[in-house]
Design an enzyme around this catalytic site. Structure first.
Site, mmCIF file in Angstrom:
data_model
loop_
_atom_site.group_PDB
_atom_site.id
_atom_site.type_symbol
_atom_site.label_atom_id
_atom_site.label_comp_id
_atom_site.label_asym_id
_atom_site.label_seq_id
_atom_site.Cartn_x
_atom_site.Cartn_y
_atom_site.Cartn_z
ATOM 1 N N GLU A 286 -37.006 -10.619 26.225
ATOM 2 C CA GLU A 286 -35.764 -10.205 25.559
ATOM 3 C C GLU A 286 -36.112 -8.664 25.178
ATOM 4 O O GLU A 286 -35.098 -7.955 24.933
ATOM 5 C CB GLU A 286 -35.810 -10.972 24.265
ATOM 6 C CG GLU A 286 -35.419 -12.309 24.482
ATOM 7 C CD GLU A 286 -33.968 -12.567 25.488
ATOM 8 O OE1 GLU A 286 -33.126 -11.790 24.860
ATOM 9 O OE2 GLU A 286 -33.809 -13.292 26.258
ATOM 10 N N TRP A 289 -34.825 -6.711 27.713
ATOM 11 C CA TRP A 289 -33.408 -6.468 27.796
ATOM 12 C C TRP A 289 -32.894 -5.297 26.920
ATOM 13 O O TRP A 289 -32.108 -4.470 27.444
ATOM 14 C CB TRP A 289 -32.738 -7.565 27.275
ATOM 15 C CG TRP A 289 -32.166 -8.694 28.407
ATOM 16 C CD1 TRP A 289 -32.903 -9.840 28.469
ATOM 17 C CD2 TRP A 289 -31.440 -8.632 29.026
ATOM 18 N NE1 TRP A 289 -32.557 -10.659 29.338
ATOM 19 C CE2 TRP A 289 -31.382 -9.784 29.964
ATOM 20 C CE3 TRP A 289 -30.269 -7.844 29.772
ATOM 21 C CZ2 TRP A 289 -30.693 -10.207 31.123
ATOM 22 C CZ3 TRP A 289 -29.487 -8.047 30.752
ATOM 23 C CH2 TRP A 289 -29.683 -9.199 31.464
ATOM 24 N N TRP A 317 -5.976 -5.883 29.962
ATOM 25 C CA TRP A 317 -5.886 -6.255 28.127
ATOM 26 C C TRP A 317 -4.692 -6.468 27.585
ATOM 27 O O TRP A 317 -3.793 -5.597 27.849
ATOM 28 C CB TRP A 317 -6.880 -5.422 27.565
ATOM 29 C CG TRP A 317 -8.240 -5.026 28.338
ATOM 30 C CD1 TRP A 317 -8.680 -3.978 28.701
ATOM 31 C CD2 TRP A 317 -9.361 -6.112 28.498
ATOM 32 N NE1 TRP A 317 -10.068 -4.084 29.387
ATOM 33 C CE2 TRP A 317 -10.371 -5.320 28.973
ATOM 34 C CE3 TRP A 317 -9.578 -7.293 28.007
ATOM 35 C CZ2 TRP A 317 -11.680 -6.103 29.308
ATOM 36 C CZ3 TRP A 317 -10.744 -8.005 28.581
ATOM 37 C CH2 TRP A 317 -11.823 -7.152 29.064
ATOM 38 N N ASN A 352 -27.807 -14.502 18.550
ATOM 39 C CA ASN A 352 -27.475 -14.019 19.910
ATOM 40 C C ASN A 352 -26.497 -15.108 20.517
ATOM 41 O O ASN A 352 -25.471 -14.667 21.296
ATOM 42 C CB ASN A 352 -28.725 -13.823 20.813
ATOM 43 C CG ASN A 352 -28.522 -13.322 22.154
ATOM 44 O OD1 ASN A 352 -27.774 -12.354 22.229
ATOM 45 N ND2 ASN A 352 -28.621 -14.089 23.026
ATOM 46 N N TRP A 370 -12.859 -5.398 25.325
ATOM 47 C CA TRP A 370 -14.210 -5.521 24.723
ATOM 48 C C TRP A 370 -14.513 -4.653 23.669
ATOM 49 O O TRP A 370 -15.315 -4.661 22.935
ATOM 50 C CB TRP A 370 -15.296 -5.526 25.767
ATOM 51 C CG TRP A 370 -15.565 -4.440 26.817
ATOM 52 C CD1 TRP A 370 -14.953 -4.242 27.879
ATOM 53 C CD2 TRP A 370 -16.186 -3.431 26.619
ATOM 54 N NE1 TRP A 370 -15.266 -3.078 28.587
ATOM 55 C CE2 TRP A 370 -16.086 -2.318 27.416
ATOM 56 C CE3 TRP A 370 -17.083 -2.841 25.537
ATOM 57 C CZ2 TRP A 370 -16.825 -1.131 27.785
ATOM 58 C CZ3 TRP A 370 -17.815 -1.653 25.638
ATOM 59 C CH2 TRP A 370 -17.668 -0.897 26.677
ATOM 60 N N TRP A 393 -21.680 -6.470 25.001
ATOM 61 C CA TRP A 393 -20.208 -6.870 25.030
ATOM 62 C C TRP A 393 -19.915 -6.554 26.676
ATOM 63 O O TRP A 393 -18.967 -7.484 27.247
ATOM 64 C CB TRP A 393 -19.684 -5.538 24.429
ATOM 65 C CG TRP A 393 -19.281 -6.119 22.825
ATOM 66 C CD1 TRP A 393 -20.166 -5.981 21.915
ATOM 67 C CD2 TRP A 393 -18.375 -7.379 22.362
ATOM 68 N NE1 TRP A 393 -19.720 -6.511 20.930
ATOM 69 C CE2 TRP A 393 -18.736 -7.307 21.232
ATOM 70 C CE3 TRP A 393 -17.453 -7.990 23.142
ATOM 71 C CZ2 TRP A 393 -17.806 -8.186 20.490
ATOM 72 C CZ3 TRP A 393 -16.506 -8.732 22.174
ATOM 73 C CH2 TRP A 393 -16.723 -8.751 20.838
HETATM 74 C C1 LIG Z 1 -21.889 -9.107 22.425
HETATM 75 C C2 LIG Z 1 -23.359 -8.771 21.864
HETATM 76 C C3 LIG Z 1 -23.704 -7.467 21.131
HETATM 77 C C4 LIG Z 1 -24.796 -7.269 20.618
HETATM 78 N N1 LIG Z 1 -25.123 -6.193 20.204
HETATM 79 C C5 LIG Z 1 -26.467 -5.791 19.559
HETATM 80 C C6 LIG Z 1 -26.324 -4.719 18.931
HETATM 81 O O1 LIG Z 1 -25.533 -3.859 18.657
HETATM 82 N N2 LIG Z 1 -27.853 -4.369 18.347
HETATM 83 C C7 LIG Z 1 -29.060 -4.995 19.031
HETATM 84 O O2 LIG Z 1 -29.967 -4.825 18.663
HETATM 85 N N3 LIG Z 1 -28.664 -6.187 19.862
HETATM 86 C C8 LIG Z 1 -27.422 -6.585 20.214
HETATM 87 N N4 LIG Z 1 -27.156 -7.664 20.963
HETATM 88 C C9 LIG Z 1 -28.231 -8.303 21.476
HETATM 89 C C10 LIG Z 1 -28.981 -9.669 20.633
HETATM 90 O O3 LIG Z 1 -27.919 -10.429 20.339
HETATM 91 C C11 LIG Z 1 -29.776 -9.191 19.483
HETATM 92 O O4 LIG Z 1 -30.777 -8.102 19.820
HETATM 93 C C12 LIG Z 1 -30.604 -10.325 18.794
HETATM 94 O O5 LIG Z 1 -29.610 -11.006 18.464
HETATM 95 C C13 LIG Z 1 -31.541 -9.925 17.724
HETATM 96 O O6 LIG Z 1 -31.761 -11.058 16.850
HETATM 97 P P1 LIG Z 1 -33.506 -11.014 17.012
HETATM 98 O O7 LIG Z 1 -34.208 -9.582 16.437
HETATM 99 O O8 LIG Z 1 -33.865 -12.186 16.323
HETATM 100 O O9 LIG Z 1 -33.704 -11.354 18.450
HETATM 101 P P2 LIG Z 1 -35.080 -11.927 19.142
HETATM 102 O O10 LIG Z 1 -34.692 -12.967 19.996
HETATM 103 O O11 LIG Z 1 -36.255 -12.109 18.234
HETATM 104 O O12 LIG Z 1 -35.447 -10.605 20.359
HETATM 105 C C14 LIG Z 1 -36.391 -9.624 19.862
HETATM 106 C C15 LIG Z 1 -35.882 -8.347 20.149
HETATM 107 O O13 LIG Z 1 -35.390 -8.128 21.389
HETATM 108 C C16 LIG Z 1 -34.234 -7.366 21.403
HETATM 109 N N5 LIG Z 1 -33.141 -8.115 22.296
HETATM 110 C C17 LIG Z 1 -33.058 -9.621 22.184
HETATM 111 N N6 LIG Z 1 -32.029 -9.870 22.791
HETATM 112 C C18 LIG Z 1 -31.523 -8.766 23.300
HETATM 113 C C19 LIG Z 1 -30.321 -8.682 24.386
HETATM 114 N N7 LIG Z 1 -29.641 -9.713 24.672
HETATM 115 N N8 LIG Z 1 -29.985 -7.356 24.483
HETATM 116 C C20 LIG Z 1 -30.996 -6.201 24.208
HETATM 117 N N9 LIG Z 1 -31.729 -6.476 23.181
HETATM 118 C C21 LIG Z 1 -32.221 -7.646 23.115
HETATM 119 C C22 LIG Z 1 -33.692 -7.084 20.215
HETATM 120 O O14 LIG Z 1 -34.388 -5.717 19.874
HETATM 121 C C23 LIG Z 1 -34.595 -7.844 19.388
HETATM 122 O O15 LIG Z 1 -34.843 -7.528 18.013
HETATM 123 C C24 LIG Z 1 -25.833 -7.942 21.363
HETATM 124 C C25 LIG Z 1 -25.495 -9.102 22.164
HETATM 125 C C26 LIG Z 1 -24.306 -9.647 22.552
HETATM 126 C C27 LIG Z 1 -24.100 -10.647 23.224
#
Ligand SMILES: Cc1cc2nc3c(=O)[nH]c(=O)nc-3n(C[C@H](O)[C@H](O)[C@H](O)COP(=O)(O)OP(=O)(O)OC[C@H]3O[C@@H](n4cnc5c(N)ncnc54)[C@H](O)[C@@H]3O)c2cc1C
Length: 493
Positions: A286, A289, A317, A352, A370, A393
Site C-alpha cells: 500500500e 501504491w 460522460w 479505501n 471522474w 479516481w
Molecule cells: C477514489 C479514490 C481516491 C483516493 N484519494 C486519495 C487521496 O486523495 N489521498 C490519499 O492519500 N489516498 C487516496 N486514496 C487512496 C486510499 O484510499 C487512502 O490512501 C487510504 O484509504 C488511507 O487510509 P490509511 O492511511 O488508513 O491507509 P493504510 O491502509 O493504512 O495505508 C497506509 C498508507 O499507504 C498509502 N496508501 C494506501 N492505499 C493507497 C492507494 N490505494 N493509493 C495510494 N496510496 C495508498 C497511504 O499513504 C496510506 O496512508 C484514494 C483512493 C481512491 C479509490
C-alpha cells in the site's frame, strides 16, 4: 541525503509537504551547516498548483501550529509568507543573509519548474542551494523497467521498488542539534492572517474529533496502528467498520511523519515476528501504491487532470448536477455509498474500500466524469493529494495506469454485503436505517413494507429511494464504454 559543505553558514529551510522535525533531510543538512531559519509559504498564483480544499486548509492550520511550536522549542522561529516562492525565497534569503537554502523535493508538474527557477536565482546570487529526497522512498526516476522506462503496471513496480525502499530506509541518519538563527521582528505573517479555518459556518467539529494534525499525532497513529499489530491487515483492511488501517494518509500527505519512518517501523515489526510477514507485505505494498502514484504524476504531468488512457478522453460522460448533489450529500438510496459520503463529510476521511465503491457509483451508475468526483474529494478529504487522488479516481474509472477495467462495475449491494456483512458501517453513518435487519441493510428498497415500518424507515421520506436503478445504471455504463473506440495499446505513450 546530500551532505552540505562543512562550516557555520546560516541556512534557510523551506518547509512544504514535510511539516515535521524528525527525519527531515533538508532540516538536518541545514542544521549541520549552521544556524537555521525556517519558512513556510502559502503558495498562491495562477501557475502554483491547485488551491487547497477546505479540509486541507483546516489540517494545514493545525499542522503549522504544531510545527511552529516544535521548532520554537529549538529556538527556531517559523516564518510564514504568502505568495510566489520565486520571489519570496530569494528575497528572504537576502534579507536573512543566509549562505544556503534547503528544501525537500516535490514532483508536481507545476512545482518542478518553480524549484528550478529558484535554484537558478539563488545560485546566481552566490548561495548554496540543496534539494533532498524525503517525500517518497523512491524518486520517480529511480525505479526503472529493464528497458530503462517508467513502470505502467504496479506489481513489477512494487517488486523493483522494494529493495530501493529498504536501502533508503536503512540510510536514515541521526538528527543533528538544531540552533535557530535570529529572525528580525515583523518579518512574516500570522496564521490568523490566512484564515484557513472555516468560520461561516464552522463545519470542522467532526474533523476536530477525528484527528490530531501534527507530528505528535502522526507518531501516535503509527504507534497505535503497530501496537494493534499488522496481523490481519491484509484481510481486515477491506472492512470499513473495523479500524484495521493506519489512518496515516493525511499525516503522510503533509509530511508530519516521513514515509521512511513508516516503512522502517513496518519492517521492524515484520523482522520481530515472522508471522507478520504476509500482512506486513500487504501494508508495504500500500505504501508503494503511493510511490507508484508519484511516479505517474512525474512521468505523465497531465495525469492529475486528464484520463491517462487516450481513448477515455472522448468518453461520453453525462452531466447531472442533481445526481451529483445527492451523491455528495449521501442521499443516493444505496446505503454503503451514502455511508461513505457521510463519513467523508463528517470526518474528512473515507475508508479505501468505500472510496472505491462511491467512486465507481459516480463514474459508472451515474456516468459522471471522474474529475467531478476527484474535485469533491479534493475539497473534502483531509488527505487530499494530487497524486493519490487522481490515481485512485483513474484506477476506478478504468482510464488510469494498471486500472480496474471499466466494465467491472461494483454492485453496491453485493459490495456492502461482502465487506460490511452485519451492516455495522452503514448503521454508524446512516442511522435512519440502523434498525433494519442485516438482510435488508444494504438493500432497503427490497425490504417488505411491514419490516420497514417496524424499523421506522419510510422510503422516500426518512431515507431516499435509489436515484438510479442498479441494472439500468450498469447497462448504461456498459453501453457508454462500448461506444469508446479503444486505441491499440490504450496507454498514452
Ligand atoms: C477514489 C479514490 C481516491 C483516493 N484519494 C486519495 C487521496 O486523495 N489521498 C490519499 O492519500 N489516498 C487516496 N486514496 C487512496 C486510499 O484510499 C487512502 O490512501 C487510504 O484509504 C488511507 O487510509 P490509511 O492511511 O488508513 O491507509 P493504510 O491502509 O493504512 O495505508 C497506509 C498508507 O499507504 C498509502 N496508501 C494506501 N492505499 C493507497 C492507494 N490505494 N493509493 C495510494 N496510496 C495508498 C497511504 O499513504 C496510506 O496512508 C484514494 C483512493 C481512491 C479509490
Amino acid at each position: 541525503m546530500q551532505v552540505s559543505p562543512p562550516g557555520h553558514s546560516p541556512a534557510l529551510v523551506w518547509f512544504r509537504e514535510d511539516l515535521r522535525i524528525d527525519d527531515h533531510p533538508a532540516l538536518a543538512a541545514a542544521a549541520v551547516a549552521g544556524p537555521v531559519y525556517a519558512v513556510f509559504i502559502l503558495e498562491e498564483g495562477p501557475d502554483l498548483g491547485r488551491p487547497l480544499g477546505g479540509a486541507s486548509r483546516w489540517w494545514l492550520h493545525h499542522s503549522l501550529t504544531s510545527l511552529s511550536q516544535s521548532l520554537a522549542q529549538h529556538g527556531i522561529n517559523l516564518i510564514l509568507k504568502r505568495g510566489d516562492p520565486r520571489t519570496i525565497i530569494p528575497d528572504l534569503a537576502r534579507e536573512l543573509d543566509v549562505a544556503q537554502v534547503h528544501w525537500n523535493r516535490r514532483y508536481y508538474a507545476w512545482s518542478v519548474p518553480v524549484d528550478r527557477d529558484i535554484k537558478d536565482k539563488l545560485r546566481t546570487a552566490g548561495l548554496g542551494v540543496y534539494s533532498h529526497k524525503a517525500q517518497v522512498l523512491t524518486e520517480p526516476w529511480e525505479v526503472k523497467t529493464g528497458s530503462g522506462g517508467a513502470f505502467k503496471v504496479f506489481t513489477p513496480f512494487f517488486r523493483a521498488a522494494t529493495p530501493l525502499c529498504d536501502a533508503f530506509a536503512d540510510a536514515a541518519g541521526p538528527m543533528p542539534t538544531l540552533n535557530g538563527g535570529r529572525v528580525p521582528a515583523q518579518i512574516g505573517e500570522t496564521l490568523a492572517d490566512w484564515a484557513l479555518l472555516p468560520s461561516k459556518p464552522d463545519w470542522s467539529g467532526g474533523l476536530q474529533a477525528s484527528w490530531q494534525p501534527g507530528e505528535a499525532g502522526a507518531r501516535a497513529r503509527l504507534d497505535g496502528f503497530l501496537a494493534k499489530g499488522l496481523k490481519g491487515y491484509g484481510h481486515d483492511r477491506n472492512l470499513p467498520a473495523k479500524p484495521a488501517t493506519s489512518g496515516l494518509s493525511a499525516h503522510l500527505h503533509f509530511g508530519e511523519i516521513s514515509i521512511r519512518r513508516v516503512w522502517q517501523a513496518a519492517r521492524a515489526a515484520m523482522a520481530a515476528n515472522s508471522a507478520l510477514e504476509e500482512d506486513g507485505r500487504v501494508f508495504l505494498s500500500e505504501l508503494c501504491w503511493r510511490e507508484f502514484s508519484f511516479q505517474l504524476i512525474y512521468h505523465y504531468p497531465d495525469f492529475p487532470e486528464h484520463s491517462w488512457k487516450e481513448a477515455f478522453r472522448s468518453f461520453p460522460w453525462t452531466s447531472d448536477p442533481s445526481a451529483v448533489r445527492a451523491w455528495q450529500r449521501g442521499q443516493t438510496g444505496y446505503p454503503i455509498v451514502d455511508a461513505g459520503m457521510r463519513q467523508l463529510w463528517k470526518t474528512g476521511w473515507m475508508h479505501n474500500r468505500v472510496r472505491m465503491i462511491v467512486a465507481s457509483f459516480l463514474v459508472k451508475h451515474l456516468l459522471q466524469d471522474w474529475r467531478v468526483g476527484e474535485a469533491w474529494f479534493w475539497d473534502t478529504l483531509v488527505d487530499a493529494d494530487v497524486a493519490n487522488n487522481a490515481a485512485g479516481w483513474q484506477w476506478v474509472a478504468g482510464c488510469g495506469a494498471d486500472a480496474a477495467p471499466y466494465f467491472r462495475i461494483f454492485n453496491p449491494m453485493a459490495q456492502g454485503e461482502k465487506f460490511d456483512a452485519d451492516g455495522a458501517y452503514v448503521r454508524t453513518w446512516v442511522p435512519e436505517l440502523a434498525r433494519l435487519p442485516d438482510r435488508y441493510i444494504h438493500r432497503p428498497f427490497e425490504c417488505p413494507t411491514h419490516v420497514l415500518a417496524q424499523a421506522g424507515v419510510r422510503l422516500g421520506q426518512t431515507y431516499p429511494l435509489p436515484i438510479v436503478n442498479h441494472e439500468k445504471g450498469r447497462k448504461r455504463a456498459l453501453d457508454a464504454f462500448a461506444s469508446l473506440k479503444e486505441t491499440a495499446s490504450g496507454d498514452p505513450a
